[in-house]
Design a protein around this motif. Structure first.
Motif, PDB file in Angstrom:
ATOM      1  N   LEU A   1      -6.811  -2.217   3.246  1.00 31.12           N
ATOM      2  CA  LEU A   1      -5.487  -1.250   2.554  1.00 31.12           C
ATOM      3  C   LEU A   1      -4.158  -1.220   3.900  1.00 31.12           C
ATOM      4  O   LEU A   1      -3.803  -1.589   3.342  1.00 31.12           O
ATOM      5  CB  LEU A   1      -6.289   0.550   1.754  1.00 31.12           C
ATOM      6  CG  LEU A   1      -6.803   0.574   0.939  1.00 31.12           C
ATOM      7  CD1 LEU A   1      -7.091   2.363   1.096  1.00 31.12           C
ATOM      8  CD2 LEU A   1      -6.270   0.063  -0.040  1.00 31.12           C
TER       9      LEU A   1
ATOM     10  N   THR B   1      -1.217  -1.054  -4.034  1.00 31.51           N
ATOM     11  CA  THR B   1      -1.981   0.413  -4.321  1.00 31.51           C
ATOM     12  C   THR B   1      -2.026   1.550  -3.596  1.00 31.51           C
ATOM     13  O   THR B   1      -1.564   1.968  -2.669  1.00 31.51           O
ATOM     14  CB  THR B   1      -3.961  -0.613  -3.390  1.00 31.51           C
ATOM     15  OG1 THR B   1      -3.961  -1.812  -3.604  1.00 31.51           O
ATOM     16  CG2 THR B   1      -5.120   0.702  -3.395  1.00 31.51           C
TER      17      THR B   1
ATOM     18  N   TRP C   1      -3.447   5.355  -1.365  1.00 33.81           N
ATOM     19  CA  TRP C   1      -4.164   5.288  -0.927  1.00 33.81           C
ATOM     20  C   TRP C   1      -3.786   6.710  -0.901  1.00 33.81           C
ATOM     21  O   TRP C   1      -3.151   7.182  -0.267  1.00 33.81           O
ATOM     22  CB  TRP C   1      -4.276   4.913   0.107  1.00 33.81           C
ATOM     23  CG  TRP C   1      -5.354   5.077   1.303  1.00 33.81           C
ATOM     24  CD1 TRP C   1      -6.496   5.763   1.040  1.00 33.81           C
ATOM     25  CD2 TRP C   1      -5.676   5.153   2.654  1.00 33.81           C
ATOM     26  NE1 TRP C   1      -7.375   6.239   2.188  1.00 33.81           N
ATOM     27  CE2 TRP C   1      -6.823   5.732   3.194  1.00 33.81           C
ATOM     28  CE3 TRP C   1      -4.803   3.938   3.720  1.00 33.81           C
ATOM     29  CZ2 TRP C   1      -6.974   5.733   4.707  1.00 33.81           C
ATOM     30  CZ3 TRP C   1      -5.157   4.731   5.100  1.00 33.81           C
ATOM     31  CH2 TRP C   1      -6.561   4.581   6.055  1.00 33.81           C
TER      32      TRP C   1
ATOM     33  N   THR D   1       0.967  -1.238  -0.091  1.00 34.84           N
ATOM     34  CA  THR D   1      -0.319  -0.206   0.127  1.00 34.84           C
ATOM     35  C   THR D   1       0.592   1.530   0.453  1.00 34.84           C
ATOM     36  O   THR D   1       1.678   1.339   0.778  1.00 34.84           O
ATOM     37  CB  THR D   1      -1.024  -0.114   1.138  1.00 34.84           C
ATOM     38  OG1 THR D   1      -2.053  -0.910   1.167  1.00 34.84           O
ATOM     39  CG2 THR D   1      -1.722   1.238   1.067  1.00 34.84           C
TER      40      THR D   1
ATOM     41  N   ARG E   1     -11.071   1.085   5.471  1.00 37.78           N
ATOM     42  CA  ARG E   1     -10.018   1.546   4.375  1.00 37.78           C
ATOM     43  C   ARG E   1      -8.660   0.360   5.450  1.00 37.78           C
ATOM     44  O   ARG E   1      -8.447   0.143   4.936  1.00 37.78           O
ATOM     45  CB  ARG E   1      -9.915   2.831   4.442  1.00 37.78           C
ATOM     46  CG  ARG E   1     -10.821   3.318   3.188  1.00 37.78           C
ATOM     47  CD  ARG E   1      -9.638   4.561   2.250  1.00 37.78           C
ATOM     48  NE  ARG E   1     -10.765   5.030   1.561  1.00 37.78           N
ATOM     49  CZ  ARG E   1     -10.656   6.317   1.244  1.00 37.78           C
ATOM     50  NH1 ARG E   1      -9.922   6.934   1.051  1.00 37.78           N
ATOM     51  NH2 ARG E   1     -11.738   6.717   0.552  1.00 37.78           N
TER      52      ARG E   1
END
Length: 167
Positions: free
Chosen positions: A58, A35, A37, A4, A54
């Motif tokens: 995440l 990913t 955020w 993340t 989240r």
């Protein structure tokens, strides 16, 4: 590996977010599930269900993190610290690995902020890649596509990503 990337500011359209996207592309090119955020809409104190979602999708599943943090008054943005503090440290952060990137329009690339962030992460039993990259004068190095095009900076970013994958 699941990674993340936390774009550590809540400013919309920030250079920090642009740099985060570039790191995502670099990681994906190397086969890493990464990913981003962006914290633009995060308010864990007023929307706890959204924050918990989240955190569950995440933070907890991530094995590694990339923290891209702009310089705010010689440190990190308050929203980044709030996200760190609100997440369950034992499942979100403990014994996980982190890579730090500092972003500033000034000369130091948020060196002091990366030191502060590394201290916070160490306190939570995280392992921080020693190669913390300061990206100074980011506004001058971003091209029209919003990507770093400076050869020296790009080379340093790629070296850091390669080190992180093997960390």
């Amino acid at each position: 590996m699941k990674c993340t990337i936390i774009s550590g500011t809540n400013r919309k359209g920030s250079n920090t977010y642009k740099i985060s996207l570039q790191y995502q592309r670099m990681l994906k090119e190397r086969g890493v599930d990464a990913t981003v955020w962006g914290l633009e809409d995060v308010n864990p104190l007023s929307k706890p269900d959204e924050f918990l979602n989240r955190e569950a999708t995440l933070l907890k599943p991530a094995e590694k993190y990339v923290f891209v943090s702009p310089e705010y008054n010689g440190s990190i943005p308050g929203i980044l610290k709030l996200v760190i503090d609100e997440a369950d440290w034992k499942t979100a952060w403990r014994n996980k690995k982190a890579m730090l990137v500092g972003v500033s329009t000034g000369r130091a690339g948020n060196l002091r902020g990366m030191d502060h962030l590394a201290s916070i992460l160490h306190h939570m039993h995280m392992h921080v890649l020693p190669n913390m990259l300061p990206i100074s004068q980011v506004d001058k190095y971003l091209d029209e596509k919003g990507e770093i095009s400076d050869a020296g900076t790009l080379s340093a970013m790629q070296k850091q990503v390669d080190q992180f994958i093997h960390f």
